[in-house]
Write an enzyme that holds these catalytic residues in place. Sequence first.
Site, PDB file in Angstrom:
ATOM      1  N   SER A  32       6.151   8.645   0.589  1.00 41.57           N
ATOM      2  CA  SER A  32       5.169   7.691   0.575  1.00 41.57           C
ATOM      3  C   SER A  32       3.592   8.440   0.393  1.00 41.57           C
ATOM      4  O   SER A  32       3.578   9.482   0.725  1.00 41.57           O
ATOM      5  CB  SER A  32       5.156   6.906   1.539  1.00 41.57           C
ATOM      6  OG  SER A  32       6.023   5.804   1.647  1.00 41.57           O
ATOM      7  N   LYS A  42      -4.093   4.647  -8.391  1.00 42.59           N
ATOM      8  CA  LYS A  42      -2.887   4.330  -7.633  1.00 42.59           C
ATOM      9  C   LYS A  42      -2.286   3.339  -8.585  1.00 42.59           C
ATOM     10  O   LYS A  42      -2.433   2.126  -8.370  1.00 42.59           O
ATOM     11  CB  LYS A  42      -3.246   3.966  -6.100  1.00 42.59           C
ATOM     12  CG  LYS A  42      -1.475   3.874  -5.656  1.00 42.59           C
ATOM     13  CD  LYS A  42      -1.854   3.743  -4.044  1.00 42.59           C
ATOM     14  CE  LYS A  42      -0.323   3.764  -3.443  1.00 42.59           C
ATOM     15  NZ  LYS A  42       0.508   2.794  -3.682  1.00 42.59           N
TER      16      LYS A  42
END
Length: 687
Positions: free
Chosen positions: A87, A120
């Site tokens: 992550s 992102k």
Amino acid sequence: MSDTPPITSLADAAAYGEAVQLALDAAAAYYGDGTSTLDDDAYDRLVRGIAAYEEAHPGEVLSTSPTGKVAGGAVVGDVPHTVPMLSLDNVFGAEQLADWAASLERRLGRPVTSWSVEPKLDGLAITARYRGGRLAQLVTRGDGTAGEDVSHAIGTIVGLPARLAEPVTVELRGEVMMTAAQFEEACAKRQAHDGTTFANPRSAAAGTLRAQDRPYVCELTFFGYGALPHPDDTSEAAVRLRELPHSEVMAWVAAQGVQTPAVTEVGGIVAVTLEQVQERVEQIAAKRAGLPFGIDGIVIKCDLAADQAQAGFSSRAPRWAIAYKLPAVEKITKLLAVEWNTGRTGVIAPRAVLEPVELDGSVVTYATLHNVADIRRRGLMLGDSVVVYKAGDVIPRIEAPVVSLRTGEERPIEIPQVCPSCGDGIDVSQERWRCVRGRACRLIASISYAAGRDQLDIEGLAENRILQLLNAGLINDFADLFYLTRDQLLGLERMGEVSTDNLLAAFERAKTQPLSRVFCALGVRGTGRSMSRRIARHFGSMEAIRAADAEAIQAVEGIGPEKAPVVVAELAELADLIDKLVKAGVSMTEPGWTPPEAAPEGAADLPLAGMSVVVTGAMSGPLEELTRTEMNELIERAGGKASSSVSAKTSMLVAGEKAGSKRTKAEGLGVRIVDPEEFAALVEPFI
Ligand code: IVH
């Protein structure tokens, strides 16, 4: 941190239901005010438990389950990752970014002088394994150490070629998502299939990526953000790739023919100072609402391999990268009311009225609700707190009610018993309810649509004129327009000789419109402008279309087994209208059409044969006056396929003045770009 115990296995349906609610509450809190009742790991564990239960009890899956919504993490699989898929840690503003950068620089013992700044992407992480340059396997992120094999999706993902430019063995990591256009198409396909839609592009992409036995195929998009040689690969090429700065790795990925954010308006850049990083963050944030795909932040990475290697990883995330989160595109608001409207084809559609909420740069007050079955399936009630999604071009939609926020004051949504437009009955035999009067219910709207610029293009036929004609009993549908006499028109109020003659001339011109426009004017449910063109080009004449059964209609690109019978039924419903049009002398053929089997060579000779062409910017020269529909018609007359978005499949971009992101994207993909004048010369005989 939360003290919720790890949930790995759910005992029964009740435990499953509670787990789903717990996950929804956590998401609600997170999206509502940024606090969360669960930390990320606990949330992941919870959702994994839900997913495991659902896999064992597929018949019990709750529509509110978060499994479809969670990027990758929700899905466990059994394919081990060669390198874990981690992550990213988050920051929520400039100050936190500066703190993170300062602590990183302290760890490195030197300033970072090269930052990579990129969007992102809000989709699902996958790794694409290429062996000898061939796409061999696709694996989801799963729990980060092992994922699910989704290789069945190979061939349906734009931007992920079957072969790379070089015969390399490498894993490309990136995000699979749906663009707004792909999402709309996927929703339409699902709606036609079972009356339901997807909650948002992310869950649509998640469901699509995993789906194996769907009767329809939805297209996905891939953007790469990293490349990894196998950890055991000590070849010179692998060593070189590991030593390249991230920005150069990405340039290499793009050169292999794989899509990266470089083809978008928010492509990666290298910044030297933190001020430049922040500037780019703000630029990307400002462009977010106009992007045709979702982003949920900006990723800032150390560009240099040496910085990355030294910074290393924590247990869950790299220390050399951070996600600068942007405000959520999902929020919780109140469902205040539901409005019911009858459309021009007689379909009755509900629309949610919301307590205004700011989402992705605009205030959302309405959201689509699709149909009654959809409302019932979601168990929505008036006064409910609902999760609302809106990002970029996507029409705002309600994802789910947050049942735990109910106060007891909620009331059932009143479902209309009669058509909200005319008060007549409702035909509820299909998922999409319809006024029993069909299109006759909204005659003005349906005639006005038929006369519109992209259909029959009847100038001077405004809605008030249509109303006047209807009230005078002179027309009952748009075919009757072609039977109007000069005297009848002159007899109307505010209708002089000049307007009468102009209108009659407009009717005469309308009679010569190509079949594609006449067909579009009919307003057949489930077909818009481009589908009408496809149908007309496929069959060539109205006679052939009417003779076609559902199977024959399915041969048209984009018409599946759900839509085909609707088209056949609609044509039967419209039979009298079509007969009247034929009798009036309205053209029922597509100019230049030749049966596909009779003239394959002729078709191949057309200047745009086999080409997919996109138009952007303002047209000029001989094409100046042409609308987008007319440009698309021109492309198709010249043998090409008109498309609205640039992808690796695009053969040519016609770029006029003020061409924006499509031009940049075409440049990035090496698509041939021509200006309107050059294009006009190419297709001159067809203009
Ligand atoms: S780099 C080692 N770059 O965000 C981790 N990730 O919250 C490297 N994501 O799982 C990830 N856009 O799926 C990276 N430009 C980008 C990204 C990106 C989206 C996703 C990725 C990751 C998640 C972490």
